[in-house]
Design a protein around this motif. Sequence first.
Motif: not given
Length: 72
Positions: A25-34
């Motif tokens: 779940v960290c991956d879509p979160y980092l993508f979105t914030i990024g």
Amino acid sequence: MAASFALIERNMPNGPWVMGEQYTVCDPYLFTIGLWLEGDGVDLAALPKVAAHRKRMSERPAVQMVLADEKA
């Protein structure tokens, strides 16, 4: 944002995903914030691991579908 993402860049594992080899779940979160980096004046060229992660994420069919829906 620049300082926070510099910390992420320094501590991000060498695997393809935030936690290493396993997509979490960290991956879509980092993508979105990024996605907000350029708008905050952060140079993505200074963050090669984050940039590579963004590229991998943007190649995922589900991500492409969501981004297309957002543009519509």
